[in-house]
Design a protein around this motif. Sequence first.
Motif, PDB file in Angstrom:
ATOM      1  N   VAL A  54      16.870 -63.921  16.872  1.00  0.00           N
ATOM      2  CA  VAL A  54      15.934 -63.043  17.573  1.00  0.00           C
ATOM      3  C   VAL A  54      15.777 -61.762  16.746  1.00  0.00           C
ATOM      4  N   SER A  55      14.537 -61.399  16.478  1.00  0.00           N
ATOM      5  CA  SER A  55      14.246 -60.154  15.776  1.00  0.00           C
ATOM      6  C   SER A  55      13.279 -59.334  16.619  1.00  0.00           C
ATOM      7  N   PRO A  56      13.805 -58.407  17.417  1.00  0.00           N
ATOM      8  CA  PRO A  56      12.922 -57.578  18.246  1.00  0.00           C
ATOM      9  C   PRO A  56      11.882 -56.811  17.435  1.00  0.00           C
ATOM     10  N   GLU A  57      12.243 -56.363  16.248  1.00  0.00           N
ATOM     11  CA  GLU A  57      11.286 -55.606  15.432  1.00  0.00           C
ATOM     12  C   GLU A  57      10.084 -56.443  15.018  1.00  0.00           C
ATOM     13  N   HIS A  58      10.272 -57.752  14.937  1.00  0.00           N
ATOM     14  CA  HIS A  58       9.171 -58.657  14.598  1.00  0.00           C
ATOM     15  C   HIS A  58       8.588 -59.335  15.835  1.00  0.00           C
ATOM     16  N   ASP A  59       9.162 -59.061  17.032  1.00  0.00           N
ATOM     17  CA  ASP A  59       8.780 -59.748  18.267  1.00  0.00           C
ATOM     18  C   ASP A  59       8.835 -61.258  18.035  1.00  0.00           C
ATOM     19  N   LEU A  60       9.983 -61.711  17.519  1.00  0.00           N
ATOM     20  CA  LEU A  60      10.108 -63.061  16.994  1.00  0.00           C
ATOM     21  C   LEU A  60      11.385 -63.751  17.456  1.00  0.00           C
ATOM     22  N   VAL A  61      11.241 -65.013  17.840  1.00  0.00           N
ATOM     23  CA  VAL A  61      12.376 -65.892  18.105  1.00  0.00           C
ATOM     24  C   VAL A  61      12.184 -67.119  17.227  1.00  0.00           C
ATOM     25  N   VAL A  62      13.219 -67.471  16.470  1.00  0.00           N
ATOM     26  CA  VAL A  62      13.161 -68.655  15.619  1.00  0.00           C
ATOM     27  C   VAL A  62      14.320 -69.567  15.986  1.00  0.00           C
ATOM     28  N   VAL A  63      13.988 -70.825  16.239  1.00  0.00           N
ATOM     29  CA  VAL A  63      14.994 -71.851  16.502  1.00  0.00           C
ATOM     30  C   VAL A  63      15.001 -72.783  15.310  1.00  0.00           C
TER      31      VAL A  63
END
Length: 107
Positions: free
Chosen positions: A78-87
């Motif tokens: 999870v990268s809040p700065e990128h508004d990103l979740v990667v599985v």
Amino acid sequence: MWIDSWDMARLGYLWLRQGAWKGRQIVPAPYVSTALTPSANGPDYGYLWWLNTKGKNLPGMPATAYAALGAGSNSIVVSPEHDLVVVWRWHAGNPAEFVKRVAEAIK
């Protein structure tokens, strides 16, 4: 625990949104905040989340990024700065490098 990629993504998204889902608070926001705070187990570990506060767990990612790194090399990053979740499931690679490439690709 056996869950699929969609469920892993939902869990990551729930944490990205501070415990809220579709406008409803599912996990108390103070708990999410505490879980993402360095614990007595070290500066890079919260409650079952590996933190990137020192930049060691997810090199090249922001200090605010965090990850669940599970058995079988299953990862939720999870990268809040990128508004990103990667599985990323059943991999033999470096989750930090993979997520960094994804983040760069969507800029």
